[in-house]
Design a protein around this motif. Structure first.
Motif, short mmCIF file in Angstrom:
data_model
loop_
_atom_site.label_atom_id
_atom_site.label_comp_id
_atom_site.label_asym_id
_atom_site.label_seq_id
_atom_site.Cartn_x
_atom_site.Cartn_y
_atom_site.Cartn_z
N ALA A 170 0.84 -1.20 0.00
CA ALA A 170 0.00 0.00 0.00
C ALA A 170 0.87 1.25 0.00
CB ALA A 170 -0.92 0.00 1.22
N GLY A 171 0.42 2.28 -0.70
CA GLY A 171 1.19 3.52 -0.70
C GLY A 171 0.84 4.42 -1.87
N THR A 172 1.58 5.52 -1.94
CA THR A 172 1.46 6.47 -3.03
C THR A 172 2.70 6.33 -3.91
OG1 THR A 172 0.22 8.01 -1.63
CG2 THR A 172 1.19 8.91 -3.64
N THR A 229 -2.29 6.09 -6.14
CA THR A 229 -2.37 5.48 -4.81
C THR A 229 -2.87 4.06 -4.96
OG1 THR A 229 -4.61 6.39 -4.52
CG2 THR A 229 -2.78 7.66 -3.60
N LEU A 230 -2.27 3.14 -4.20
CA LEU A 230 -2.58 1.72 -4.37
C LEU A 230 -2.81 1.05 -3.03
CD1 LEU A 230 0.14 0.81 -7.02
CD2 LEU A 230 -2.27 1.36 -7.43
N LEU A 263 10.34 2.98 -14.13
CA LEU A 263 10.88 3.55 -12.90
C LEU A 263 9.73 3.73 -11.91
CD1 LEU A 263 13.08 6.34 -14.55
CD2 LEU A 263 13.72 3.97 -14.04
N VAL A 264 9.80 3.06 -10.77
CA VAL A 264 8.74 3.13 -9.76
C VAL A 264 9.31 3.82 -8.52
CG1 VAL A 264 7.15 1.85 -8.29
CG2 VAL A 264 7.63 1.04 -10.62
N PHE A 265 8.65 4.85 -8.05
CA PHE A 265 9.03 5.51 -6.82
C PHE A 265 7.88 5.44 -5.83
CE2 PHE A 265 11.90 7.55 -9.82
CZ PHE A 265 13.10 7.56 -9.12
N ARG A 266 8.12 4.85 -4.67
CA ARG A 266 7.13 4.93 -3.58
C ARG A 266 7.40 6.24 -2.86
NH1 ARG A 266 5.78 3.89 1.73
NH2 ARG A 266 3.75 2.86 2.00
N ILE A 267 6.43 7.16 -2.89
CA ILE A 267 6.65 8.49 -2.36
C ILE A 267 5.90 8.76 -1.06
CG2 ILE A 267 7.26 9.48 -4.58
CD1 ILE A 267 4.44 10.42 -4.94
N GLY A 268 5.39 7.72 -0.44
CA GLY A 268 4.74 7.89 0.86
C GLY A 268 3.60 6.94 1.07
#
Length: 269
Positions: A170-172, A229-230, A263-268
């Motif tokens: 889970a995350g943004t 968001t996932l 390119l995947v960034f988890r930003i929060g």
């Protein structure tokens, strides 16, 4: 000389204890308990900073000082590289809070990496060129891109290389699809490609439309970026589709290796 004094009185069957300050290696204890490691404290007055450096002291308020006889916190350590913790276990970067030290040297908690929105990356790359990519797909059709995972620093994110499927915690996220291809087709001057990015339990289709010069080996590179968001355990299969607009139909594109990436960034959180 001050000494440890314990007086025991028997008064009508009762015990009364009276005790003074306790000093070890010092006749001038600071606080209720004071160990002077080097026996260099003065007989009167307050020890200097250099003299306190080898002391351990406990105040009437229950503060303990190491390297200081006037501790301001429950544990106050004063010295060069004052703290060493050996054998500390591995934490969880998703749920464990981070520790920082403020300007006064006090240790504080500032929350988790997710709460602070510090980006964590994952990188996927196409290792083998895909010839005639999308040739079997009409407008609105998509094809799986068989990428390899090059880097993953997102806790809980996994990748099934056999199906090109990413499973997200889970995350943004910010997801960028970078593609590089050649499309040698007569009359192909405008191309349109899309990515169905994951959004909660659904997807969101984002297009990239670019103009090209007609002729041999027309370059069809592009970048498509989306923020989303996932929920936990959301699956997403890496695919690239042929868009509804443009005049590049029929023949497929030759999708280039290494320069085609996700390119995947988890930003929060």
């Amino acid at each position: 000389m001050k000494r440890k004094l314990i007086y025991l009185f028997f008064l009508t069957g009762s015990f009364i204890f009276l005790s003074a300050q306790v000093g070890i290696n010092t006749t001038n204890p600071q606080g209720v308990f004071n160990i002077d490691g080097a026996k260099d404290n003065p007989t009167t007055g307050v020890p200097s900073a250099a003299q306190q450096a080898n002391d351990v002291a406990v105040t009437v308020g229950g503060n303990m000082g190491i390297g200081t006889t006037v501790p301001t916190n429950k544990l106050h350590v004063n010295g060069t590289d004052p703290l060493r913790l050996q054998g500390v276990g591995t934490g969880n970067s998703t749920t464990d809070p981070l520790l920082v030290i403020d300007a006064n040297g006090v240790v504080k908690n500032i929350g988790t990496l997710g709460a602070l929105s510090i980006p964590s990356p994952a990188v996927f790359r196409l290792e083998t060129a895909q010839n005639n990519f999308l040739q079997a797909q009409g407008a609105g059709g998509a094809q799986v891109v068989p990428m390899s995972m090059i880097k993953n620093s997102i806790p809980g994110l996994t990748y099934n290389a056999g199906t090109s499927t990413i499973t997200f915690p889970a995350g943004t996220y910010q997801i960028t699809f970078v593609y590089e291809a050649q499309h040698n087709a007569t009359g192909c001057t405008i191309s349109s490609y899309f990515v169905d990015f994951p959004l909660n339990a659904t997807t969101s289709r984002i297009h990239s439309t670019g103009a090209h010069s007609e002729g041999a080996l027309s370059n069809h590179g592009g970048t498509i970026t989306y923020a989303t968001t996932l929920p936990a355990n959301r699956n997403w299969t890496i695919s690239l589709g042929r868009g509804q607009s443009g005049n590049c139909s029929g023949a497929g594109m030759n999708l280039s290796a290494t320069s085609t990436q996700i390119l995947v960034f988890r930003i929060g959180d």
